[in-house]
Scaffold this motif. Structure first.
Motif, short mmCIF file in Angstrom:
data_model
loop_
_atom_site.label_atom_id
_atom_site.label_comp_id
_atom_site.label_asym_id
_atom_site.label_seq_id
_atom_site.Cartn_x
_atom_site.Cartn_y
_atom_site.Cartn_z
N SER A 110 0.86 -1.19 0.00
CA SER A 110 0.00 0.00 0.00
C SER A 110 0.89 1.24 0.00
N GLY A 111 0.31 2.35 -0.39
CA GLY A 111 1.11 3.57 -0.45
C GLY A 111 0.28 4.82 -0.57
N TYR A 112 0.94 5.95 -0.41
CA TYR A 112 0.37 7.28 -0.63
C TYR A 112 -0.93 7.48 0.15
N PRO A 113 -0.85 7.38 1.48
CA PRO A 113 -2.06 7.53 2.30
C PRO A 113 -2.64 8.93 2.22
N ARG A 114 -3.96 8.99 2.11
CA ARG A 114 -4.73 10.23 2.17
C ARG A 114 -5.73 10.11 3.31
N PRO A 115 -6.39 11.19 3.70
CA PRO A 115 -7.37 11.06 4.79
C PRO A 115 -8.52 10.11 4.47
N VAL A 175 -9.44 -9.59 -10.71
CA VAL A 175 -8.88 -9.66 -9.36
C VAL A 175 -9.88 -8.99 -8.41
N ARG A 176 -10.23 -9.66 -7.36
CA ARG A 176 -11.09 -9.09 -6.32
C ARG A 176 -10.21 -8.49 -5.22
N TRP A 177 -10.71 -7.44 -4.59
CA TRP A 177 -9.99 -6.84 -3.47
C TRP A 177 -10.98 -6.52 -2.35
N GLU A 178 -10.47 -6.58 -1.13
CA GLU A 178 -11.28 -6.29 0.05
C GLU A 178 -10.47 -5.45 1.03
N VAL A 179 -11.14 -4.53 1.68
CA VAL A 179 -10.54 -3.71 2.74
C VAL A 179 -11.41 -3.84 3.99
N GLU A 207 -7.08 2.63 -6.16
CA GLU A 207 -7.08 3.86 -5.36
C GLU A 207 -8.33 3.87 -4.50
N LEU A 208 -8.15 3.60 -3.24
CA LEU A 208 -9.28 3.53 -2.31
C LEU A 208 -9.75 4.93 -1.95
N ASN A 209 -11.04 5.06 -1.72
CA ASN A 209 -11.59 6.31 -1.19
C ASN A 209 -12.79 5.99 -0.32
N GLY A 210 -13.24 6.97 0.42
CA GLY A 210 -14.37 6.77 1.30
C GLY A 210 -14.04 6.13 2.64
N LEU A 211 -12.74 5.97 2.94
CA LEU A 211 -12.35 5.41 4.23
C LEU A 211 -12.30 6.51 5.29
N ASP A 212 -12.24 6.10 6.54
CA ASP A 212 -12.15 7.05 7.64
C ASP A 212 -10.70 7.53 7.78
N PRO A 213 -10.51 8.76 8.20
CA PRO A 213 -9.14 9.27 8.36
C PRO A 213 -8.47 8.72 9.62
N TYR A 266 6.53 1.73 -12.29
CA TYR A 266 5.11 1.93 -11.99
C TYR A 266 4.41 0.60 -11.74
N GLU A 267 4.73 -0.39 -12.55
CA GLU A 267 4.07 -1.69 -12.44
C GLU A 267 4.34 -2.39 -11.12
N HIS A 268 5.41 -2.01 -10.42
CA HIS A 268 5.81 -2.73 -9.21
C HIS A 268 5.73 -1.90 -7.94
N MET A 269 5.14 -0.71 -8.01
CA MET A 269 5.04 0.15 -6.84
C MET A 269 3.59 0.54 -6.59
N PRO A 270 3.21 0.81 -5.33
CA PRO A 270 1.85 1.23 -5.00
C PRO A 270 1.65 2.71 -5.30
N LEU A 271 1.67 3.05 -6.59
CA LEU A 271 1.61 4.44 -7.04
C LEU A 271 0.21 4.80 -7.51
N PRO A 272 -0.23 6.04 -7.32
CA PRO A 272 -1.53 6.48 -7.83
C PRO A 272 -1.51 6.61 -9.35
N ALA A 273 -2.69 6.61 -9.94
CA ALA A 273 -2.81 6.67 -11.39
C ALA A 273 -2.20 7.94 -11.96
N ALA A 274 -2.18 9.02 -11.18
CA ALA A 274 -1.58 10.26 -11.65
C ALA A 274 -0.10 10.12 -11.97
N MET A 275 0.55 9.08 -11.44
CA MET A 275 1.96 8.85 -11.69
C MET A 275 2.21 7.82 -12.80
N ARG A 276 1.16 7.37 -13.46
CA ARG A 276 1.34 6.42 -14.55
C ARG A 276 2.20 7.05 -15.65
N PRO A 277 3.12 6.31 -16.24
CA PRO A 277 3.99 6.87 -17.28
C PRO A 277 3.20 7.47 -18.43
#
Length: 514
Positions: free
Chosen positions: A41-46, A73-77, A105-111, A265-276
């Motif tokens: 995981s990476g780049y934590p936001r509130p 691929v399924r994902w769960e948080v 890129e997860l959103n809607g989580l608690d800070p 990019y393919e191997h790091m937990p980077l946001p889409a804004a950092m895609r090459p």
């Protein structure tokens, strides 16, 4: 030299994922564990963070041993480690154009709280990882704890430092470059790359997969969110912008660089804004930890001026500035004009109590020549003194609160006071610097470090004989740093210890021994 048609065709192939569709399996089956490279995981936001994995049943192959089709691929948080209370879930497509990597890129989580996450595909399930969201922007958290690390040459040692780091009480990890090494070098190897130097996208994918397969590195990724930047070895030693050190033509090298960036990019937990984006990939950014701290994550490779007075076609050397006058050129840049302007603006807008500049290397001046005269290494900030001065003067002009610079690259622990003019004894210390030693990569002898300390009084500490990382904490009006060292990286069961502790008091730049 590549002709224009070949250059554009190769570039288009590297960027094909933006538009290329992929047939998809509905019920994938795997011959072996497709989650062999772990999770991160990476780049934590509130309100969220990025979670990552890459499917690879045969990691040593550039295609991961998977068919060139999309795989669901399924994902769960979850709010708890047992996943009894889900906070979010969904599905993603792992496509061959991006090496079957997944960036959600997860959103809607608690800070300001911990979550657990995992992936599954077909009948395969990943291990669970842990992430922490950042505090709200308008909140005033009382503490922040993080580690920073760099320089993990796979052959030179075991990644045991990460085993110790994974047990630390941290909120996040900052990685400052040289996540992989493209070349084989050094003494007393404990393991081997087993592949030649990478040049193509497939080569770099295989190199990352080799490193990502390390169990201790995976443990540290599972334990905390990471923020990352690169240095030179993610592409080629000592490269600067479009120039490698070994004479490869610029057009050919830029295609190599684009392949390396895409694999990064393919191997790091980077946001889409950092895609090459074609030949380029913007990774510099800012992250906030409430009103307590800002991180400014810099890129000092992609946009820099070429090194001065090279011994060959490119790369670094050690020079006497009286003989290499280009080094004083005020137009030379380490970050590029656009990134410098961005950083200056971010400094002006900051209201954080502490401001952490996360960059690759030693920023303090390091005169490497004993006695009269000076000698400077041209690949670090000493090769770009005007750019260093602009950065520090910007922090002063914008009244940036408590600037602290963290770095890696040089394979040693350093602690220094940063001055706009290191050659003027009256120039004030305006920021504090902590550089962490390498995870495994070998360094110069301690005897040489001790001699350098005598020549550079603004540097308060230097230690080169231990590999490890640095651990930092902010709270109660101070920034504290611990320099961690391993007994050895030649044994996977090596113990670690705190080599030195330093503190920076609020409003008083410069570190004091704790």
């Amino acid at each position: 030299m590549l002709d224009r048609r070949t250059f554009l065709r190769t570039l288009a192939a590297l960027g094909a994922a933006a538009a290329a569709p992929a047939c998809a399996l509905t019920r994938p089956r795997f011959a072996s564990d497709p989650f062999s490279l772990g999770v991160a995981s990476g780049y934590p936001r509130p309100d969220g963070a990025v979670i990552w994995t890459r499917l690879a049943s045969e990691p040593s192959r550039g295609d991961g041993g998977l068919d060139p089709i999309g795989i669901p691929v399924r994902w769960e948080v979850a709010r708890d480690e047992r996943f009894s209370a889900l906070a979010a879930s969904g599905a993603a497509q792992a496509t061959p154009e991006w090496a079957h990597s997944v960036h959600v890129e997860l959103n809607g989580l608690d800070p300001d709280r911990w979550y657990w996450y995992r992936f599954s595909s077909g009948d395969a399930a990943s291990p669970a990882g842990r992430l922490r969201t950042a505090p709200r922007a308008d909140s005033a958290p009382t503490r922040l704890r993080f580690a920073f690390a760099s320089c993990q040459q796979y052959e030179q040692g075991w990644f045991t430092a990460y085993r110790h780091m994974a047990r630390d009480d941290l909120d996040l990890v900052v990685f400052l470059g040289d996540y992989i090494y493209e070349s084989s070098w050094g003494r007393e190897h404990v393991r081997k790359h087993n592949f030649p130097e990478p040049y193509t996208l497939e080569d770099y994918r295989a190199r990352y997969a080799l490193y990502k397969g390390d169990a201790d590195l995976q443990a540290a990724h599972r334990a905390f969110p990471w923020i990352v930047t690169w240095d030179d070895h993610e592409v080629d030693n000592d490269y600067a912008n479009d120039r490698p050190e070994d004479g490869m033509p610029p057009g050919q090298f830029l295609l190599r660089r684009a392949a390396a960036y895409k694999a990064y990019y393919e191997h790091m937990p980077l946001p889409a804004a950092m895609r090459p984006n074609g030949l380029d990939m913007r990774i510099y950014t800012k992250l906030a930890w409430g009103s307590l701290a800002n991180f400014y994550v810099l890129d000092d490779r992609q946009y820099r001026s070429h090194q001065v007075c090279p011994r060959k076609s490119g790369g670094s050397t050690v020079v006497d500035p009286a003989e290499c006058r280009e080094i004083r050129d005020p137009n030379r840049t380490m970050l590029g004009a656009q990134q410098e302007t961005w950083l200056d603006r971010e400094f002006a807008d900051s209201r954080a109590a502490w401001n952490i500049v996360a960059q690759q290397t030693l920023m303090a001046q390091l005169d490497r020549g004993p006695g009269e005269g000076q000698r400077f290494w041209t690949d670090g900030w000493d090769g770009y003194p005007a750019a260093r001065r602009r950065l520090l003067e910007s922090a002063v002009a914008k009244k940036l609160a408590n600037p602290v610079v963290i770095g890696g690259d040089v394979h040693m622990h350093w602690v220094a006071g940063l001055k706009p003019d290191f050659d003027d004894a009256k120039s004030p210390v305006v920021a504090t610097e902590f550089v962490g030693t390498s995870i495994t990569s070998q360094a110069m002898a301690q005897k040489a470090v001790d001699a350098a300390l005598l020549e550079n009084p603004h540097i308060k500490y230097g230690r080169s004989d231990r590999r490890g990382y640095a651990r930092a904490a902010i709270g109660a009006g101070r920034f504290s740093a611990e320099m961690i060292g391993l007994e050895t990286v030649k044994r996977p069961d090596s113990e670690s210890s705190v080599l030195a502790r330093f503190v920076v008091e609020d409003g008083r730049p410069g570190a004091q021994r704790a």
